[in-house]
Design a protein around this motif. Structure first.
Motif, mmCIF file in Angstrom:
data_model
loop_
_atom_site.group_PDB
_atom_site.id
_atom_site.type_symbol
_atom_site.label_atom_id
_atom_site.label_comp_id
_atom_site.label_asym_id
_atom_site.label_seq_id
_atom_site.Cartn_x
_atom_site.Cartn_y
_atom_site.Cartn_z
ATOM 1 N N ALA A 38 -3.285 -33.459 -7.618
ATOM 2 C CA ALA A 38 -1.907 -33.387 -7.108
ATOM 3 C C ALA A 38 -1.783 -32.208 -6.140
ATOM 4 O O ALA A 38 -2.658 -31.343 -6.061
ATOM 5 C CB ALA A 38 -0.917 -33.232 -8.256
ATOM 6 N N SER A 87 -3.199 -27.627 -2.960
ATOM 7 C CA SER A 87 -3.692 -28.854 -3.591
ATOM 8 C C SER A 87 -4.572 -28.498 -4.784
ATOM 9 O O SER A 87 -4.738 -27.332 -5.136
ATOM 10 C CB SER A 87 -4.475 -29.683 -2.566
ATOM 11 N N ALA A 91 -1.725 -32.561 -12.963
ATOM 12 C CA ALA A 91 -0.380 -33.077 -13.218
ATOM 13 C C ALA A 91 0.250 -32.374 -14.406
ATOM 14 O O ALA A 91 -0.419 -32.047 -15.397
ATOM 15 C CB ALA A 91 -0.442 -34.583 -13.461
ATOM 16 N N ILE A 113 5.196 -32.476 -11.691
ATOM 17 C CA ILE A 113 4.286 -32.915 -10.637
ATOM 18 C C ILE A 113 3.377 -33.977 -11.223
ATOM 19 O O ILE A 113 2.628 -33.719 -12.177
ATOM 20 C CB ILE A 113 3.448 -31.745 -10.080
ATOM 21 N N LYS A 115 0.444 -37.101 -11.217
ATOM 22 C CA LYS A 115 -0.916 -37.286 -10.752
ATOM 23 C C LYS A 115 -0.908 -37.872 -9.338
ATOM 24 O O LYS A 115 -0.171 -38.822 -9.049
ATOM 25 C CB LYS A 115 -1.655 -38.215 -11.717
ATOM 26 N N GLU A 116 -1.684 -37.256 -8.434
ATOM 27 C CA GLU A 116 -1.836 -37.673 -7.030
ATOM 28 C C GLU A 116 -0.554 -37.496 -6.215
ATOM 29 O O GLU A 116 -0.470 -37.948 -5.077
ATOM 30 C CB GLU A 116 -2.332 -39.116 -6.926
ATOM 31 N N GLU A 117 0.466 -36.853 -6.771
ATOM 32 C CA GLU A 117 1.718 -36.633 -6.035
ATOM 33 C C GLU A 117 1.592 -35.407 -5.130
ATOM 34 O O GLU A 117 0.903 -34.441 -5.465
ATOM 35 C CB GLU A 117 2.881 -36.416 -7.010
ATOM 36 N N ASP A 118 2.277 -35.452 -3.970
ATOM 37 C CA ASP A 118 2.410 -34.279 -3.096
ATOM 38 C C ASP A 118 3.867 -33.832 -3.218
ATOM 39 O O ASP A 118 4.749 -34.365 -2.542
ATOM 40 C CB ASP A 118 2.059 -34.616 -1.647
ATOM 41 N N LYS A 119 4.127 -32.881 -4.082
ATOM 42 C CA LYS A 119 5.498 -32.494 -4.458
ATOM 43 C C LYS A 119 6.119 -31.577 -3.400
ATOM 44 O O LYS A 119 5.510 -30.619 -2.943
ATOM 45 C CB LYS A 119 5.475 -31.756 -5.794
#
Length: 397
Positions: A38, A87, A91, A113, A115-119
């Motif tokens: 993430a 990065s 998560a 946040i 998984k794999e999210e760009d918060k």
């Protein structure tokens, strides 16, 4: 955005940090954070509403420890634009802090946040909730800071606009787009009428416009001394004088600006047919920049020579030679200024050149054996029976 455990003393310290812009301290080494897929990014504004230009964003899951004992799993720097990104985050739900000089300025209490999210997490310390915690004196400092930065920003914007106009005008002058350059520089001089270099560039555009008009008049069979054409040269001379006067009156006169302004004024006055004013301008240029006196005196000599003022051209050529003995064309002008004074010996019927004439021609050939005037000079020397320097090679390229 929630807030917890914020003390007024911490706010005051944060404000001082923002205003003082102190250098960040080194952080203690920490264990490598767990790696994830993430990421996080955002923008940070200080209490005055401007980007926080340095600092860092830290992520923690520790909600129980005191601030001094809290562990931060991830730390990402804030850049000069107030932006940050990072990065490799696992998560989870984090407290996201803004730090500067190892002091916590702001935070978001609960940020999930995935998984794999760009918060996206932004911070705006100019929000009413934040400012309400400050003392009146702190808020007063913020207002003064905002005013100062607004003034600086306005000044910088003005300078950037002037630089853009100057750059464009110079490009237009080089391309022969003189009307466009004149329009740009009139706008620039209206905006900042006390800047000499702007008037120099305006003068260059006006001089170029005058030259183009004079050339067009000749091609059309009309007089290049038409009042409309001459007015362009008058305008150029006025701009160059303005530039020189402003520079001289400034706290720190710039020798280069003075030299360029007077040199260009010399050209404008020559176009107007005032040889005396032209010479005076070149003399001022040489005085302003002694290290470039050779060039300015040569320009004076060339201008006078092109105007048919041969004795004056010869005198200026002597000054150019004294300042720069390697200036070949100065010797040519000197020779050309002297050769009309040649006489014919009544007994031998040979041409007798005046003193210094032959030497000037020979020195020209010595310095520029393949110069643009080399063939003419060789012919003159041979015509009056004077020796030609052996280093001169006719036709050599």
């Amino acid at each position: 955005m929630k807030r917890i455990g914020w003390k007024i003393s911490t706010l005051a310290a944060a404000l001082l940090v923002i205003l003082a812009m102190a250098q960040p301290t080194l952080l203690k080494a920490q264990a490598a954070p767990p790696a994830g897929n993430a990421s996080i990014h955002g923008h940070v504004l200080n209490p005055a509403g401007f980007p926080l230009t340095k600092g860092e964003v830290r992520l923690s899951t520790d909600r129980t420890s005191e601030a001094k004992d809290r562990k931060y799993l991830y730390t990402f720097p804030i850049d000069a634009n107030g932006d940050y990104k990072g990065s490799g985050i696992v998560a989870g739900t984090y407290i996201v802090f803004v730090f500067q000089d190892d002091k916590s300025l702001d935070f978001n209490e609960s940020v999930p946040i995935a998984k794999e999210e760009d918060k996206l997490v932004n911070f705006d310390m100019s929000r009413p909730e934040y400012l309400s915690k400050m003392t009146p004196e702190e808020r007063k400092q913020i207002e003064e800071y905002k005013k100062k930065n607004s003034e600086v920003s306005a000044t910088n914007a003005k300078i950037q606009n002037l630089n853009a106009l100057l750059t464009q005008a110079r490009a237009d002058n080089k391309a022969g787009n003189y009307d466009s350059a004149i329009t740009a520089m009139k706008q620039a001089t209206d905006t900042k009428p006390d800047e000499g270099i702007l008037w120099v560039t305006l003068g260059d555009a006006q001089l170029g416009s005058g030259d183009a008009a004079a050339k067009a008049a000749k091609a059309a069979g009309t007089s290049p001394t038409d009042p409309a054409v001459q007015q362009k040269f008058t305008d150029a001379a006025t701009s160059y004088k303005k530039a020189a006067d402003l520079n001289a009156a400034s706290k720190k006169p710039n020798p280069e600006t003075a030299g360029v302004a007077y040199n260009q004024l010399g050209q404008a006055e020559a176009r107007l047919g005032d040889a005396k004013a032209s010479s005076d301008a070149y003399e001022q240029a040489a005085k302003a920049q002694p290290e470039k006196a050779g060039m300015y005196y040569f320009n004076e000599a060339a201008t006078l020579y092109n105007s048919g003022k041969l004795p004056e051209a010869g005198a200026a050529a002597d000054k150019a030679i004294a300042a720069d003995p390697k200036k070949a064309d100065a010797y040519y002008i000197k020779g050309q200024a002297l050769i009309p004074q040649a006489t014919v010996d009544p007994k031998t019927q040979k041409i007798v050149a005046p003193p210094g004439c032959v030497e000037a021609y020979q020195q020209y050939l010595e310095l520029a054996p393949d110069g643009g005037h080399a063939a003419d000079v060789k012919g003159i020397l041979e015509g009056i029976g004077a020796p030609v320097k052996s280093s001169f090679k006719s036709g050599k390229k």
